[in-house]
Design an enzyme around this catalytic site. Structure first.
Site, PDB file in Angstrom:
ATOM      1  N   PRO A   9     -55.851  -8.629-124.543  1.00  0.00           N
ATOM      2  CG  PRO A   9     -57.896  -8.009-125.456  1.00  0.00           C
ATOM      3  CD  PRO A   9     -57.154  -9.201-124.908  1.00  0.00           C
ATOM      4  CG  ASN A  10     -56.072  -2.900-124.993  1.00  0.00           C
ATOM      5  OD1 ASN A  10     -55.451  -2.377-125.918  1.00  0.00           O
ATOM      6  ND2 ASN A  10     -57.344  -3.251-125.112  1.00  0.00           N
ATOM      7  NE  ARG A  17     -56.062  -0.969-120.565  1.00  0.00           N
ATOM      8  CZ  ARG A  17     -56.724  -2.101-120.420  1.00  0.00           C
ATOM      9  NH1 ARG A  17     -56.095  -3.194-120.048  1.00  0.00           N
ATOM     10  NH2 ARG A  17     -58.006  -2.156-120.665  1.00  0.00           N
ATOM     11  CE1 TYR A  22     -57.518  -2.974-115.695  1.00  0.00           C
ATOM     12  CE2 TYR A  22     -57.303  -1.014-117.078  1.00  0.00           C
ATOM     13  CZ  TYR A  22     -58.012  -2.133-116.694  1.00  0.00           C
ATOM     14  OH  TYR A  22     -59.211  -2.427-117.273  1.00  0.00           O
ATOM     15  CG  ASN A  71     -56.613 -10.244-117.092  1.00  0.00           C
ATOM     16  OD1 ASN A  71     -57.697 -10.092-117.674  1.00  0.00           O
ATOM     17  ND2 ASN A  71     -56.069  -9.290-116.360  1.00  0.00           N
ATOM     18  CB  ALA A  74     -61.673  -6.230-123.844  1.00  0.00           C
ATOM     19  CG  HIS A  77     -66.069  -8.305-120.416  1.00  0.00           C
ATOM     20  ND1 HIS A  77     -66.225  -8.832-119.151  1.00  0.00           N
ATOM     21  CD2 HIS A  77     -65.011  -7.439-120.327  1.00  0.00           C
ATOM     22  CE1 HIS A  77     -65.309  -8.305-118.344  1.00  0.00           C
ATOM     23  NE2 HIS A  77     -64.560  -7.466-119.037  1.00  0.00           N
ATOM     24  CG  ASP A  84     -66.721 -22.757-127.775  1.00  0.00           C
ATOM     25  OD1 ASP A  84     -67.462 -22.894-126.781  1.00  0.00           O
ATOM     26  OD2 ASP A  84     -67.160 -22.530-128.924  1.00  0.00           O
ATOM     27  CD  GLU A  95     -63.031 -14.900-115.464  1.00  0.00           C
ATOM     28  OE1 GLU A  95     -63.767 -15.888-115.285  1.00  0.00           O
ATOM     29  OE2 GLU A  95     -63.461 -13.781-115.813  1.00  0.00           O
ATOM     30  CG  HIS A  97     -60.836 -10.032-114.501  1.00  0.00           C
ATOM     31  ND1 HIS A  97     -60.632  -9.847-115.847  1.00  0.00           N
ATOM     32  CD2 HIS A  97     -61.682 -11.069-114.378  1.00  0.00           C
ATOM     33  CE1 HIS A  97     -61.342 -10.735-116.507  1.00  0.00           C
ATOM     34  NE2 HIS A  97     -61.994 -11.496-115.652  1.00  0.00           N
ATOM     35  CB  ILE A  98     -55.714  -5.927-112.790  1.00  0.00           C
ATOM     36  CG1 ILE A  98     -54.669  -6.815-113.479  1.00  0.00           C
ATOM     37  CG2 ILE A  98     -55.054  -4.834-111.950  1.00  0.00           C
ATOM     38  CD1 ILE A  98     -53.966  -6.156-114.650  1.00  0.00           C
ATOM     39  CB  SER A  99     -60.117  -3.564-112.293  1.00  0.00           C
ATOM     40  OG  SER A  99     -60.751  -4.199-113.403  1.00  0.00           O
ATOM     41  NE  ARG A 104     -63.126  -0.967-114.666  1.00  0.00           N
ATOM     42  CZ  ARG A 104     -62.203  -1.267-115.587  1.00  0.00           C
ATOM     43  NH1 ARG A 104     -61.508  -2.392-115.498  1.00  0.00           N
ATOM     44  NH2 ARG A 104     -61.979  -0.443-116.599  1.00  0.00           N
ATOM     45  NE  ARG A 108     -64.757  -2.098-117.938  1.00  0.00           N
ATOM     46  CZ  ARG A 108     -63.937  -1.999-119.003  1.00  0.00           C
ATOM     47  NH1 ARG A 108     -63.294  -3.061-119.432  1.00  0.00           N
ATOM     48  NH2 ARG A 108     -63.778  -0.842-119.618  1.00  0.00           N
TER      49      ARG A 108
HETATM   50  C1  DQA Z   1     -59.429  -6.550-116.931  1.00  0.00           C
HETATM   51  C2  DQA Z   1     -60.873  -6.080-116.842  1.00  0.00           C
HETATM   52  C3  DQA Z   1     -61.490  -6.022-118.225  1.00  0.00           C
HETATM   53  O1  DQA Z   1     -62.834  -5.583-118.131  1.00  0.00           O
HETATM   54  C4  DQA Z   1     -60.735  -5.056-119.101  1.00  0.00           C
HETATM   55  O2  DQA Z   1     -61.257  -5.061-120.405  1.00  0.00           O
HETATM   56  C5  DQA Z   1     -59.273  -5.288-119.111  1.00  0.00           C
HETATM   57  C6  DQA Z   1     -58.602  -5.694-117.873  1.00  0.00           C
HETATM   58  C7  DQA Z   1     -58.726  -6.514-115.556  1.00  0.00           C
HETATM   59  O3  DQA Z   1     -57.704  -7.183-115.423  1.00  0.00           O
HETATM   60  O4  DQA Z   1     -59.169  -5.828-114.646  1.00  0.00           O
HETATM   61  O5  DQA Z   1     -58.594  -5.059-120.107  1.00  0.00           O
HETATM   62  O6  DQA Z   1     -59.412  -7.891-117.373  1.00  0.00           O
END
Ligand code: DQA
Length: 139
Positions: A9-10, A17, A22, A71, A74, A77, A84, A95, A97-99, A104, A108
């Site tokens: 998501p997002n 964003r 990001y 990725n 959200a 978490h 599953d 897995e 993550h960008i950040s 943070r 997270r």
């Molecule tokens: C994220 C980190 C997550 O905590 C956050 O909800 C995201 C992006 C990242 O790529 O850093 O939407 O997965």
């Protein structure tokens, strides 16, 4: 080699964003670069803001691909369902993550994905995805 990138998501809003976290590049632009760099790979991409759609897609590709780069954003978490799904397939998942989620908010720091992932790459911006690809192809 069939590698699938899945964004949660997002992440469709990358480029606009929270650019301080990001970055300013859209994922579509980044993907064009990745595909050029890794022409030898069959690289596919899926993004959804909907948890069930992500689970359906993981099930769809999770039995005949060589690697999944996930990725879950959200949902990382919160989602036992995605966790599953990863346990239920036989394609290894990295897995990403960008950040750096550990620098943070505390909520997270928890991931339902990490225990079932082959590895975790985070904090390198969009380059996290390239590093994940490298880990699949140098294995
Ligand atoms: C994220 C980190 C997550 O905590 C956050 O909800 C995201 C992006 C990242 O790529 O850093 O939407 O997965």
């Amino acid at each position: 080699m069939k590698i699938i990138i899945i964004n949660g998501p997002n992440l469709n809003l990358l480029g606009t964003r929270e650019t301080n976290i990001y970055g300013k590049e859209t994922f579509e632009d980044y993907l064009i670069k990745l595909k050029k760099k890794y022409r030898q790979l069959e690289l596919s991409y899926f993004q959804s803001n909907v948890e069930g759609e992500l689970i359906n897609f993981i099930q769809d590709v999770g039995f005949d691909s060589d690697g999944i780069i996930l990725n879950a954003a959200a949902y990382t978490h919160t989602s036992i369902g995605i966790s599953d799904a990863i346990k239920s397939i036989n394609t290894p998942v990295i897995e990403v993550h960008i950040s750096n989620t550990f620098s943070r908010e505390e909520y997270r720091h928890q991931s339902y994905i990490t225990p079932y992932a082959r590895g975790l790459i985070l904090g390198f911006g969009l380059d996290s995805y390239r590093l994940a690809i490298e880990s699949f192809i140098t294995k």
